[in-house]
Write an enzyme that holds these catalytic residues in place. Structure first.
Site, PDB file in Angstrom:
ATOM      1  N   GLN A 152      44.484  37.518  26.815  1.00 53.48           N
ATOM      2  CA  GLN A 152      43.150  37.129  27.264  1.00 53.48           C
ATOM      3  C   GLN A 152      42.077  37.858  26.464  1.00 53.48           C
ATOM      4  O   GLN A 152      42.358  38.817  25.749  1.00 53.48           O
ATOM      5  CB  GLN A 152      42.995  37.459  28.750  1.00 53.48           C
ATOM      6  CG  GLN A 152      43.192  38.935  29.064  1.00 53.48           C
ATOM      7  CD  GLN A 152      43.577  39.187  30.497  1.00 53.48           C
ATOM      8  OE1 GLN A 152      43.333  38.381  31.376  1.00 53.48           O
ATOM      9  NE2 GLN A 152      44.186  40.330  30.760  1.00 53.48           N
ATOM     10  N   HIS A 160      36.692  46.454  46.772  1.00 55.68           N
ATOM     11  CA  HIS A 160      37.920  47.247  46.752  1.00 55.68           C
ATOM     12  C   HIS A 160      38.188  47.965  48.068  1.00 55.68           C
ATOM     13  O   HIS A 160      39.354  48.172  48.435  1.00 55.68           O
ATOM     14  CB  HIS A 160      37.881  48.237  45.585  1.00 55.68           C
ATOM     15  CG  HIS A 160      38.051  47.575  44.250  1.00 55.68           C
ATOM     16  ND1 HIS A 160      36.983  47.312  43.418  1.00 55.68           N
ATOM     17  CD2 HIS A 160      39.158  47.082  43.621  1.00 55.68           C
ATOM     18  CE1 HIS A 160      37.424  46.708  42.323  1.00 55.68           C
ATOM     19  NE2 HIS A 160      38.730  46.550  42.415  1.00 55.68           N
ATOM     20  N   ASP A 218      42.438  47.525  36.184  1.00 55.50           N
ATOM     21  CA  ASP A 218      41.245  48.347  35.970  1.00 55.50           C
ATOM     22  C   ASP A 218      41.343  49.700  36.665  1.00 55.50           C
ATOM     23  O   ASP A 218      40.534  50.594  36.415  1.00 55.50           O
ATOM     24  CB  ASP A 218      39.978  47.611  36.430  1.00 55.50           C
ATOM     25  CG  ASP A 218      40.090  47.086  37.856  1.00 55.50           C
ATOM     26  OD1 ASP A 218      40.541  47.833  38.744  1.00 55.50           O
ATOM     27  OD2 ASP A 218      39.722  45.919  38.086  1.00 55.50           O
ATOM     28  N   ASP A 267      50.700  45.145  36.066  1.00 57.96           N
ATOM     29  CA  ASP A 267      49.677  44.318  35.425  1.00 57.96           C
ATOM     30  C   ASP A 267      50.247  43.787  34.117  1.00 57.96           C
ATOM     31  O   ASP A 267      50.803  44.547  33.320  1.00 57.96           O
ATOM     32  CB  ASP A 267      48.403  45.124  35.166  1.00 57.96           C
ATOM     33  CG  ASP A 267      47.226  44.220  34.829  1.00 57.96           C
ATOM     34  OD1 ASP A 267      46.306  44.106  35.658  1.00 57.96           O
ATOM     35  OD2 ASP A 267      47.221  43.621  33.734  1.00 57.96           O
ATOM     36  N   ASP A 269      55.108  40.581  34.206  1.00 63.14           N
ATOM     37  CA  ASP A 269      54.720  39.524  35.133  1.00 63.14           C
ATOM     38  C   ASP A 269      55.060  39.929  36.565  1.00 63.14           C
ATOM     39  O   ASP A 269      56.171  40.425  36.837  1.00 63.14           O
ATOM     40  CB  ASP A 269      55.446  38.237  34.756  1.00 63.14           C
ATOM     41  CG  ASP A 269      55.161  37.107  35.718  1.00 63.14           C
ATOM     42  OD1 ASP A 269      54.040  36.581  35.686  1.00 63.14           O
ATOM     43  OD2 ASP A 269      56.066  36.773  36.511  1.00 63.14           O
ATOM     44  N   ALA A 270      54.127  39.728  37.493  1.00 57.70           N
ATOM     45  CA  ALA A 270      54.331  40.144  38.884  1.00 57.70           C
ATOM     46  C   ALA A 270      55.507  39.420  39.528  1.00 57.70           C
ATOM     47  O   ALA A 270      56.270  40.013  40.307  1.00 57.70           O
ATOM     48  CB  ALA A 270      53.054  39.899  39.683  1.00 57.70           C
ATOM     49  N   ASP A 325      45.944  41.958  43.834  1.00 55.26           N
ATOM     50  CA  ASP A 325      44.598  41.909  43.261  1.00 55.26           C
ATOM     51  C   ASP A 325      44.650  41.168  41.930  1.00 55.26           C
ATOM     52  O   ASP A 325      44.344  41.712  40.881  1.00 55.26           O
ATOM     53  CB  ASP A 325      44.079  43.343  43.075  1.00 55.26           C
ATOM     54  CG  ASP A 325      42.626  43.384  42.636  1.00 55.26           C
ATOM     55  OD1 ASP A 325      41.911  42.377  42.836  1.00 55.26           O
ATOM     56  OD2 ASP A 325      42.201  44.417  42.085  1.00 55.26           O
TER      57      ASP A 325
END
Length: 512
Positions: free
Chosen positions: A245, A275, A299, A319, A353-354, A371
């Site tokens: 991305q 959050h 993040d 992530d 990958d989740a 998230d």
């Protein structure tokens, strides 16, 4: 039997076929990537660009029947056109997106895809006929040119994914590939110069195109950056394109904002509202939250909130993009916001990958926080399916709690309640929450557990900037225009077999 000259010329033709095929496939996937980034919905954009490119090739192949003489100079000029049009394609796309009316960028992208496809479609028949003209039998010339073309297609795809996109970005990639097309044209022009009238004129024109492409290579990205700046309300202080991305950070005085592929992830002015609701109700619902899983959240801000709890012994953050995590650990603005949470000894980061992580792990968690970016493409949509939430449930301890960011119940009402229905379909008890986040608008979450959830008696044992114990029950109150009673809409779970959420999402956000 071919003489030495004919053999050399035929080899040039085969090599040219392979190289222009590499360039063609790179342009094809580049246009798909441009569409995915600027227009959204990667599957739709790749489908359209591939279809248009192939249609263009068909048109070009049909037109090529008119080219029977002076084949080399025609090939050279086709490469000149591909080099110039394709080379400036990304640069112009960003300019149109910044300054032209809505919809112009899509029209331009689809038009340029068709044009480059048509030019590519003319190339192969010309090369086959030229090989046949110099003495190669038709069956051999066809087989060898097509072999070079198909092999080049594979090489081009691999080069784009692993070299051009991650290291050069979309603008430089287009100029570089254009220069490769031009180089092929100039080499062919030189080697067949005795067959070409006005050789010097053609060479000079090629040289001018080369100067333009080289100028674009060195200065185009900076100008495109200025175009892209128009898409953001604040000055860009960091921009990079990872393998997954485009990552952008903007700053306006004390407001730091992170964007992924143009979508806002947080604003430092009000991220605490988002959050704190994502993290604290779920953490407070578990007596001793020792083992916490965060899916997404590269993040590091959700991890910062989790680490406020003294009972926490292990935080696993999954992530997909290591570039986001690296930025969170190195950028001074993000470090100030996340307080270096991802470097804490309790935190383990896994870049994968989740869905795959949940399939592979045998761990059970007290709290799972999801998230992830919104389900705006097929890859993300699978992380909002019944199958995914079933995997999540299977790794949730009996008294554990799940919290999922679920888009906006105001702007994407049908999307929010479809996500809630999907989570409920896994036999978890759910509680629906939402909060006003000025930079996002009204934003929704779904809290789930095997046990009944009672926010009325919940207490937050750590310091917060926004959320209080008294506020928590109020988070569950929805107005008439944002509740579950949606006129003329049937709620049903989103699944891998029936991934309808992505269409609902596109429709919901098309006017925003």
């Amino acid at each position: 039997m071919l003489n030495d000259k004919a053999i050399r010329q035929s080899k040039i033709i085969y090599w040219s076929s392979g190289i222009v095929s590499i360039c063609g496939i790179i342009f094809e996937v580049l246009f798909g990537a441009l569409g995915s980034y600027i227009l959204g919905d990667g599957v739709k954009q790749y489908t359209l660009t591939i279809s248009l490119f192939l249609t263009g090739m068909g048109i070009g192949a049909s037109l090529s029947e008119k080219f029977m003489r002076n084949l080399i100079i025609k090939f050279v000029w086709i490469e000149f056109c591909v080099a110039l049009i394709g080379g400036f394609s990304s640069f112009i796309m960003f300019g149109i997106t910044a300054f032209a009316p809505a919809g112009t960028d899509a029209f331009y992208l689809y038009s340029i895809t068709l044009i480059i496809g048509a030019l590519t479609g003319v190339e192969l028949p010309i090369l086959i006929r030229k090989a046949n003209e110099i003495g190669v039998t038709l069956n051999k010339s066809t087989a060898r040119v097509l072999f070079s073309d198909y092999a080049g297609g594979l090489i081009g795809g691999v080069l784009f994914v692993f070299l051009f996109r991650p290291y050069f970005g979309m603008v430089k990639t287009a100029f570089l590939v254009g220069l490769i097309n031009l180089t092929v044209a100039l080499i062919v022009l030189w080697l067949f110069r005795k067959e070409i009238r006005h050789f010097i004129v053609h060479a000079v024109i090629g040289g001018v195109i080369g100067v333009l492409l080289i100028a674009g290579l060195f200065f185009g990205e900076e100008m495109a950056f200025n175009f892209e700046q128009k898409l953001y309300q604040d000055p860009i202080i960091h921009m990079e394109e990872s393998s997954y991305q485009k990552i952008t950070v903007t700053q306006d005085e004390k407001d730091i904002r992170l964007y992924l592929d143009g979508s806002l992830q947080f604003s430092s002015v009000d991220e605490h509202r988002y959050h704190e609701v994502l993290v604290h109700p779920a953490m407070a619902n578990v007596e001793t939250p020792e083992n916490v899983l965060i899916l997404g959240g590269g993040d590091g801000i959700a991890a910062k909130e989790v680490l406020k709890y003294q009972d926490v012994k292990q935080v696993t953050l999954v992530d997909l993009d290591p570039a986001v995590v690296e930025l969170a650990n190195e950028n001074r603005h993000l470090l100030e916001i996340n307080e270096g949470a991802l470097m804490d000894e309790k935190v383990e980061v896994k870049n994968m990958d989740a869905f795959q992580f949940l399939e592979d792990t045998s761990e059970w968690y007290d709290v799972i926080l999801v998230d992830l970016p919104d389900p705006n493409n097929e890859s993300l949509n699978k992380l909002y399916t019944k199958e995914f939430y079933s995997l999540v449930r299977n790794h949730l301890k009996p008294e554990g709690t799940l919290m999922v960011q679920a888009t906006s119940p105001v702007f994407a009402r049908e999307v929010y309640w479809t996500i809630s229905e999907t989570i409920s379909s896994t036999n978890l008890n759910t509680e629906n929450l939402h909060v006003d986040v000025p930079s996002f608008g009204n934003w929704g979450f779904v809290m789930a557990s095997r046990e009944e959830i009672d926010l009325d008696i919940m207490e937050i044992p750590v310091s917060t900037r926004f959320l209080t114990d008294d506020m928590m029950p109020a988070l569950t109150a929805f107005g008439k225009d944002e509740d579950q009673q949606i006129p003329n809409f049937e709620l049903k779970a989103n699944t891998l077999i029936d991934p309808h959420l992505i269409q609902i999402y596109e429709k919901a956000w098309e006017n925003y």
